[in-house]
Design an enzyme around this catalytic site. Structure first.
Site, short mmCIF file in Angstrom:
data_model
loop_
_atom_site.label_atom_id
_atom_site.label_comp_id
_atom_site.label_asym_id
_atom_site.label_seq_id
_atom_site.Cartn_x
_atom_site.Cartn_y
_atom_site.Cartn_z
N GLU A 262 73.84 91.54 19.14
CA GLU A 262 73.91 92.49 20.27
C GLU A 262 73.13 93.79 20.05
O GLU A 262 73.64 94.88 20.25
CB GLU A 262 75.38 92.82 20.57
CG GLU A 262 76.20 91.60 20.93
CD GLU A 262 77.65 91.92 21.26
OE1 GLU A 262 78.09 93.05 21.02
OE2 GLU A 262 78.34 91.03 21.78
N ASN B 262 71.59 86.95 17.81
CA ASN B 262 72.61 86.53 18.79
C ASN B 262 72.86 87.65 19.79
O ASN B 262 72.96 88.82 19.40
CB ASN B 262 73.90 86.22 18.01
CG ASN B 262 74.97 85.50 18.80
OD1 ASN B 262 74.69 84.44 19.38
ND2 ASN B 262 76.18 86.03 18.83
N HIS C 119 78.89 84.22 27.69
CA HIS C 119 80.20 84.55 28.25
C HIS C 119 79.99 84.73 29.75
O HIS C 119 79.53 85.77 30.20
CB HIS C 119 80.74 85.85 27.64
CG HIS C 119 81.03 85.76 26.19
ND1 HIS C 119 82.05 84.97 25.69
CD2 HIS C 119 80.45 86.34 25.11
CE1 HIS C 119 82.08 85.08 24.36
NE2 HIS C 119 81.12 85.90 23.99
N GLU D 109 78.89 81.21 22.13
CA GLU D 109 80.22 81.74 22.42
C GLU D 109 80.64 81.40 23.85
O GLU D 109 81.19 82.23 24.58
CB GLU D 109 80.24 83.27 22.23
CG GLU D 109 79.75 83.70 20.86
CD GLU D 109 79.85 85.21 20.59
OE1 GLU D 109 80.51 85.93 21.37
OE2 GLU D 109 79.25 85.66 19.61
N ASP E 294 82.20 80.67 27.20
CA ASP E 294 83.43 80.64 28.01
C ASP E 294 83.04 81.03 29.43
O ASP E 294 82.08 81.76 29.63
CB ASP E 294 84.58 81.48 27.43
CG ASP E 294 84.21 82.92 27.09
OD1 ASP E 294 83.18 83.43 27.58
OD2 ASP E 294 84.98 83.54 26.33
C1 XIL Z 1 85.63 89.04 20.10
C2 XIL Z 1 86.85 88.30 19.60
O1 XIL Z 1 87.00 87.11 20.33
C3 XIL Z 1 88.09 89.16 19.74
O2 XIL Z 1 89.21 88.55 19.08
C4 XIL Z 1 87.85 90.54 19.13
O3 XIL Z 1 88.97 91.35 19.41
C5 XIL Z 1 86.60 91.18 19.69
O4 XIL Z 1 85.50 90.30 19.47
N1 XIL Z 1 80.70 88.94 21.38
C6 XIL Z 1 80.80 88.56 20.05
C7 XIL Z 1 82.13 88.19 19.50
O5 XIL Z 1 79.78 88.43 19.37
O6 XIL Z 1 82.25 88.54 18.14
C8 XIL Z 1 83.24 88.80 20.29
O7 XIL Z 1 84.48 88.28 19.79
C9 XIL Z 1 83.07 88.53 21.76
C10 XIL Z 1 81.80 89.12 22.28
#
Ligand code: XIL
Length: 299
Positions: free
Chosen positions: A127, A169, A206, A235, A237
């Site tokens: 990020e 990422n 996401h 990641e 969802d």
């Molecule tokens: C999130 C986790 O799922 C949570 O449990 C934590 O509180 C915060 O981080 N981007 C990422 C992940 O790269 O590491 C994040 O994970 C979600 C967004």
């Protein structure tokens, strides 16, 4: 069949999930994990605050537990993440300049060395780009150490674990037309041209539904791949887990030879960091949702 077994038959891909160490004692959780998935990403346990809570004092217990669980069952591990503006321990948040640069590089070296040979892919940097139309880097304490902090992190990771595949990422790099996507694309292109060791790009993905699952997602995946890097959906969802959106994401990955696999960000809706949005493939009781069937059918 299962998600992992089906993905493996599609060009040796994986289908993985984020895993939380404190759930490895929940048999309903591990039953699904062990049956369905052939890749894991520790959800929080390899982050900077978890692995170096005090400066120079490293803590690997929870991460090691996940790695052991995965590797003893033949699941590949994605390390997440070595350098990030978020989830930094307090001591790192208060550093700046060359002191912070050195501390960051030491962190990368120590953690990548500890897991050498056990982690297939590292999210080396997470990020680092800003949202919106600027195409600029995100402002952060790491960015303020100098624009070359990202390549410095990649070189340190490569020196510590030469066989790991090193990824950049990010989120909101799904729409090919977005300035953020284009900016990351140009960084990867520049790294490849100058020989900075980068092997892959992770798209967090996401999604909030149709609105930000873009119709040009497949173009984004294939465009990054054409630079000579693998692409990973790291990641996934999707708000309310629409079956058609999950099906489309799966088909887009399968259409791009260098899309090596998909990781969903949790197993059951109740495990999700967005649990109020029910964005995953299993409900809170561990039952398969329509999106599960859509993915498995596509695989
Ligand atoms: C999130 C986790 O799922 C949570 O449990 C934590 O509180 C915060 O981080 N981007 C990422 C992940 O790269 O590491 C994040 O994970 C979600 C967004």
């Amino acid at each position: 069949s299962t998600l992992g077994a089906s993905a493996a038959e599609r060009g040796g891909r994986y289908f993985g999930t984020a895993v939380a160490a404190n759930k490895l004692n929940d048999s309903a959780y591990t039953t699904i994990l062990n049956r369905e998935f052939n890749q894991v990403t520790p959800e929080n346990e390899m982050k900077i605050d978890a692995t170096e809570p005090q400066r120079g004092q490293f803590s690997y217990g929870n991460a090691d537990r996940i790695v052991q669980h995965a590797r003893s069952r033949g699941m590949q591990v994605r390390g997440h993440t070595l350098a990030w503006h978020s989830q930094q321990p307090g001591w790192m948040q208060s550093l700046s300049g060359s002191t912070l640069r050195q501390a960051m590089l030491n962190h990368v070296t120590q953690v990548a060395t500890h897991f050498r040979g056990q982690v297939t892919w590292w999210d080396v940097v997470n990020e680092a780009y800003a949202d919106g139309s600027s195409g600029a880097r995100r402002d952060s304490n790491l960015q303020r150490t100098g624009n070359d902090w990202i390549e410095a992190a990649f070189r340190a990771a490569d020196a510590a674990d030469p066989n790991a595949q090193l990824c950049y990422n990010d989120y909101n790099i799904d729409n090919w037309n977005d300035a953020k996507t284009q900016a990351v694309y140009r960084m990867v292109q520049d790294f490849k041209q100058r020989g900075v060791p980068i092997d892959c790009v992770g798209l967090q993905s996401h999604f909030t539904g149709g609105s930000n699952y873009p119709s040009n997602y497949r173009t984004t995946l294939s465009s990054f791949a054409a630079l000579g890097v693998d692409v990973h959906i790291t990641e996934l969802d999707i708000r309310n887990a629409p079956a058609d959106a999950y099906r489309n994401v799966t088909n887009d990955c399968l259409a791009v030879a260098r899309c090596k696999g998909i990781t969903v960000w949790g197993i059951r809706d109740s495990d999700s960091w967005r649990s109020g949005e029910s964005p995953l493939l299993f409900n809170g009781s561990g039952q398969k949702k329509p999106a599960y069937d859509a993915v498995l059918t596509a695989l």
